[in-house]
Structures are given as C-alpha cells and as structure tokens.
Design an enzyme around this catalytic site. Structure first.
Site, PDB file in Angstrom:
ATOM      1  N   TYR A  20       0.559  -1.012  -0.158  1.00  0.00           N
ATOM      2  CA  TYR A  20      -0.040   0.542  -0.282  1.00  0.00           C
ATOM      3  C   TYR A  20       1.166   0.740  -0.117  1.00  0.00           C
ATOM      4  O   TYR A  20       1.228   1.791   0.898  1.00  0.00           O
ATOM      5  CB  TYR A  20      -0.907  -0.310   1.308  1.00  0.00           C
ATOM      6  CG  TYR A  20      -2.263  -1.349   1.062  1.00  0.00           C
ATOM      7  CD1 TYR A  20      -2.378  -1.949   0.099  1.00  0.00           C
ATOM      8  CD2 TYR A  20      -2.737  -1.747   2.450  1.00  0.00           C
ATOM      9  CE1 TYR A  20      -3.108  -3.492   0.425  1.00  0.00           C
ATOM     10  CE2 TYR A  20      -3.686  -2.625   2.928  1.00  0.00           C
ATOM     11  CZ  TYR A  20      -3.358  -3.542   1.433  1.00  0.00           C
ATOM     12  OH  TYR A  20      -4.052  -4.765   1.564  1.00  0.00           O
TER      13      TYR A  20
ATOM     14  N   HIS B 254       0.442 -12.106   1.179  1.00  0.00           N
ATOM     15  CA  HIS B 254      -0.426 -11.325   0.272  1.00  0.00           C
ATOM     16  C   HIS B 254      -0.512 -11.580  -1.150  1.00  0.00           C
ATOM     17  O   HIS B 254       0.759 -11.591  -1.667  1.00  0.00           O
ATOM     18  CB  HIS B 254       0.181  -9.431   0.569  1.00  0.00           C
ATOM     19  CG  HIS B 254      -0.894  -8.714   0.235  1.00  0.00           C
ATOM     20  ND1 HIS B 254      -0.094  -7.252   0.413  1.00  0.00           N
ATOM     21  CD2 HIS B 254      -1.553  -8.680   0.007  1.00  0.00           C
ATOM     22  CE1 HIS B 254      -0.968  -6.232  -0.358  1.00  0.00           C
ATOM     23  NE2 HIS B 254      -2.627  -7.205  -0.524  1.00  0.00           N
TER      24      HIS B 254
END
Length: 345
Positions: free
Chosen positions: A66, A148
C-alpha cells in the site's frame, strides 16, 4: 461474531460511540492513506487514524504494497504514543518494495516515485519484509501477519524455503501472534487453508464476502470453518459499487457490469425504504456469515471513518436482510441459467 479473543487488543478500548461492535469487529483498512487511487496529505492520514481510535476502532490493517511502504509509515506515525497493547496491527509479506530502477529499498524505506512491489515468496523474503515493516511501523511486533496475494501456492507451501512455513516459524517464536492469507481469489486461499494442515489462524478474502459477491461461501469459508480458521472480510464495497453505485460504479477496481450496478441500485432502494444506507448494509452483512469475525473497511478521511463506524449503531431489520439476500439470489440463479443454457458464463 466478535473478533476472537486471541487477536483482540490486550487492553479494553475506551468507551466511545459504537465502541462495542466497532472495537470487536471493525478494522480500519489503511490502503487509502497510502495514496491508493489519489494522494492523501500526511495530516489527513493522521486524522483518519485518530478518528478511528476516537470511534473505538482498535484494529488496523496495512501492507508494504500500500503506497510502497507509505501506508505502514503513516500508520506507525499516527499510532506513536498510543498504548501498543491497546491496538491490533496487521500487515503482510510476500511482496518486496523496489525503487524505480527495480532495486530493493533499504529496510524501513519506501519506494518513492516510480517505486513498486514485486512478489517474493521465499523464507528470506518474508523475514526481510517483516523487518522492514516493523521499522516503518515503529513497533517490535505484529499481531497478525498475512501472506499477501501469493501467485504460486506450491512455492508458498515449500517446506524449507516457502513463505508459509516462515510465517508459522515467526508465530512460534512469538514475533507475531497470528498468521493468515489475504487474497481476492477464493481457490488459492482455500488450497492454502487445506495445505497448511489447519495451521493458519485467519484468512482475509477481499471482495468475496459481500452483498453482491458471495463466492467465498461456496468453498473457502466451509474449508476455513472445518479447520477452525477465522475470516476477516475485506473489500466489502467491491471497490465502490456498494458504496455508491451511481457516483462510484466500480467492481474490483474496474467498471462494474450493468448487472452489478443494477443489483446495487436495487439493494440501495431496498435499504432506503428502511431508512438505511447501502454502505451500512454492505459493512454489516459479512458479520452475519458464520465464521466471519471482523470487517476491514478502507478510509482516507475522518468522514469516511464515520460512515462505517456509524454502521455499528444502525438497526437493520431482518426483513431487509431477507430482501437483500433475495436480490443476490436472483442474480445467482440468472447466472446458473446462462451456464446451463450455453455451457459457460
């Protein structure tokens, strides 16, 4: 279902509006404060986290991906001075940050202009990634560590060099309290749940446990329940169509199909008749699904935090849930009819 005791903050949160449900089952998704889709000022990022704390939210979800480290850096700065035992921090591994030239950034750094993340499912990659995340977050531990979006399940499961055994090792060492997998595709996560022999604590399906996309209920959630794996639902707005199907008609970061927009509009109308808004229903619905322990919602401003925090106090009548389920079910039946007639959808 409340967030399982083993992952709750060790110190009870202060009383605040909506603190009961918000503190036990809502989390702040921190991708937006990492400049997802649009730049966010440092002051706005800090104010967003502060507002979440004011509203009783104590669960924060971030990742190196992010903003190529920006989200973690900003979350760490916003939580500086907050009792570490009063919050739950989740971050992720499986991707490493590189600069515009493809060179890995120094530990604790960010990608900068042109930076990006690249997949790394190796044991060493996991350890380096976590070390860098801890530096950006300004903490000595992570409560929940996800793998992830693993592109290769076999590589992730490799018994000696894979990412998943490394996560389990970190949990055994007490570096993290729990481990899981976060992904937007159901089948690889279900395979990891089964392949990990019940060792995972949590899975986070992104956009697959929502009012209009319930595909995780077919196989992933049953697999998780069989093995005692908790579920954190993310992407509950499906990138926008369930937040505002008129102003943000997007699904999984792409333009929503006419059918998806139509379903969202019909759901919004049903909610409006009951004095409920669609985002409230979108946030609350996953918590009705057996096995779902928490919902993570992204926000880039204090006002956006208030939207989902207010959902904690909303009274949603059972007949509205039934109507929303009927709209979703009718769409699923229509797809089944197309498949039955033509052999494919």
């Amino acid at each position: 279902m409340a967030f399982r005791a083993g992952l709750r903050p060790l110190t009870p949160p202060a009383e605040a509006p909506g603190a009961g449900l918000a503190a036990s089952s809502f989390g702040l998704g921190c991708a937006p404060i990492g400049n997802l889709f649009a730049p966010v000022a440092e002051a706005d990022a800090e104010a967003t986290v502060a507002r979440a704390l004011e509203r009783g939210i104590r669960f924060f979800d971030t990742a190196p991906h992010y903003g190529e480290g920006v989200s973690e850096l900003r979350l760490g700065a916003a939580l500086a001075g907050v009792d570490r035992d009063s919050v739950v921090i989740a971050t992720k591994v499986g991707r490493v940050i590189v600069d515009a030239d493809g060179v890995p950034v120094p530990s604790g750094g960010t990608g900068g202009p042109g930076g990006r993340t690249v997949g790394d499912l190796s044991r060493d990659g996991v350890l380096r990634s976590l070390e860098a995340s801890l530096a950006r977050l300004g903490t000595d531990r992570v409560d929940l560590l996800y793998l992830h979006d693993p592109a290769d399940v076999d590589e992730a499961l490799h018994p000696r060099h894979g990412a998943l055994p490394a996560l389990l090792e970190l949990r055994d060492q007490g570096v993290v309290r729990a481990v899981g997998v976060g992904m937007g595709r159901n089948a690889p996560v279900a395979r990891l749940v089964r392949g990990a022999a019940g060792e995972l604590d949590v899975v986070m399906p992104a956009g697959r446990v929502t009012l209009i996309d319930r595909t995780a209920l077919d196989d992933l959630l049953p697999a998780a329940r069989e093995r005692g794996v908790g579920v954190v639902a993310a992407g509950v707005y499906n990138s926008g169509v369930l937040a505002d199907p008129v102003a943000a008609p997007f699904f999984d970061y792409h333009p929503a199909s006419p059918d998806q927009v139509d379903r969202a509009l019909r759901m919004a109308a049903a909610c409006h008749r009951e004095g409920i808004d669609l985002p409230t229903a979108a946030v609350r619905w996953p918590l009705r699904v057996p096995g779902v322990e928490a919902v993570v919602v992204g926000a880039r401003t204090p006002a956006e935090v208030d939207v989902f925090a207010d959902a904690a106090d909303a009274v949603v009548p059972d007949h509205l849930w039934s109507e929303l389920d009927a709209i979703a079910s009718a769409a699923e039946q229509a797809v089944d009819t197309v498949i039955g007639s033509h052999g494919t959808a």
